[in-house]
Design an enzyme around this catalytic site. Structure first.
Site, PDB file in Angstrom:
ATOM      1  CG  HIS A 186      41.327  29.181  41.787  1.00 60.58           C
ATOM      2  ND1 HIS A 186      41.327  30.340  41.040  1.00 60.58           N
ATOM      3  CD2 HIS A 186      41.970  29.473  42.940  1.00 60.58           C
ATOM      4  CE1 HIS A 186      41.970  31.282  41.713  1.00 60.58           C
ATOM      5  NE2 HIS A 186      42.364  30.786  42.869  1.00 60.58           N
ATOM      6  N   GLY A 217      44.802  32.034  40.333  1.00 63.65           N
ATOM      7  CA  GLY A 217      44.102  31.446  39.186  1.00 63.65           C
ATOM      8  C   GLY A 217      45.064  30.857  38.173  1.00 63.65           C
ATOM      9  CB  CYS A 261      43.432  35.572  38.749  1.00 60.36           C
ATOM     10  SG  CYS A 261      42.963  34.753  40.286  1.00 60.36           S
ATOM     11  CD  GLU A 267      40.833  37.913  40.785  1.00 56.46           C
ATOM     12  OE1 GLU A 267      40.636  38.079  42.014  1.00 56.46           O
ATOM     13  OE2 GLU A 267      41.839  38.333  40.180  1.00 56.46           O
ATOM     14  CB  CYS A 272      45.517  38.162  46.784  1.00 57.67           C
ATOM     15  SG  CYS A 272      45.627  39.087  45.234  1.00 57.67           S
TER      16      CYS A 272
END
Ligand SMILES: N[C@H](CCC[C@H](N)C(=O)O)C(=O)O
Length: 277
Positions: A162, A223, A220, A211, A74
């Site tokens: 992703h 992201g 994100c 997400e 993350c």
């Protein structure tokens, strides 16, 4: 039941409950994570984070999504954990290991941290996809075959999967409807985080992300990295760009010399509390 102190933090609005498990293991069940994630009856968060001991880094960061699933990494949480570790040790640099591999966090100003996210994984079987495709633009469309509302997204892994659609449409309904459709599409055997990127100019992208396991979040980090990498691969942006997310701005630099992606952004401590798990 035991009680655990925590710090509630966010990185550009992507929010976390961070537990210090450096001295005592923290092993919540999926049901416990989901209950804690509930913004009505629980503490409420996008991801639950545990800082664990590591023999090769300053800490190992474990990540659970709000749906209870443990995932690889993350980006926004790496900034938050990096901040906590640097504040505790008085250092300006820490190494944080994750299930996606080690990363390096460094101070970038007051409540700002840069994380070296390492190299993007760009092969179809690294994303992963269920079949071989050109990840610069994969064969996927949303909506009617003859008039898709979304098509030919980029696919990138930052250690987690992703897919990035380049589109001007970013309203809540569209992002939620399309994102929830794609998140569990069979083309993505591990599920996928779904980005909706609008290129504003060669150094700015507006991004919203549905997400995996958390839904529409205010930011994100991985992201933002994935969107910038996908944009550079299509020649849409320079290698360094500002990604404007709902909760703020992230500066993403896909460094040509090292091939590493550097993400810089804010860290905010919201409050402290105690969990009963
Ligand atoms: N939902 C992501 C994990 C959190 C990523 C995001 N919050 C970030 O800042 O990178 C996944 O399932 O891979």
């Amino acid at each position: 039941m035991t009680s655990r102190p925590f710090v509630k933090m966010n990185g550009a609005g992507n929010d976390f409950v961070v537990v210090d498990a450096l001295a005592r293991p923290f092993t919540p069940s999926e049901d416990q994570v989901r209950a804690l994630a509930d913004r009505g009856t629980g503490e409420g968060f996008d991801q639950l984070i545990a800082m664990e001991p590591s023999s090769t880094a300053d800490a190992f960061m474990r990540v659970w999504n709000a749906d209870g699933a443990m995932v690889q990494t993350c980006g926004n949480a790496l900034r938050c954990v990096g901040w906590l570790l640097m504040e505790a040790s008085g250092s300006d640099r820490v190494v944080i290991d994750t299930a996606a591999g080690p990363t390096v966090a460094t101070r970038a100003g007051d409540h700002r941290v840069t994380v070296d996210m390492g190299e993007p994984r760009l092969a179809w079987d690294q994303v992963p996809l269920a079949e071989a495709m050109d990840t610069r633009g994969i064969e996927l469309q949303v909506g009617p075959i003859d008039a898709p509302v979304l098509h030919t997204p980029g696919a990138v892994s930052m250690g987690n999967p992703h897919v990035v659609f380049f589109t001007d449409r970013q309203d809540d309904g569209f992002v939620t409807g399309s994102g929830s459709l794609v998140e569990h599409h069979p083309l993505f055997p591990e599920g996928v985080n779904v980005g909706f990127a609008k290129v504003l100019d060669r150094s700015h992208i507006r991004l919203r992300v549905w997400e995996r396991g958390a839904g529409l979040t205010k930011a994100c980090g991985t992201g933002a990295c994935a969107a910038q990498v996908a944009a550079v691969r299509r020649g849409l942006t320079e290698r360094k760009a500002t990604v404007v997310v709902d909760g703020g701005e992230l500066v993403i630099d896909w460094d040509a010399a090292s091939g590493h992606v550097f993400m810089t952004g804010p860290v905010e401590i919201e409050r402290t509390g105690t969990l009963s798990v």
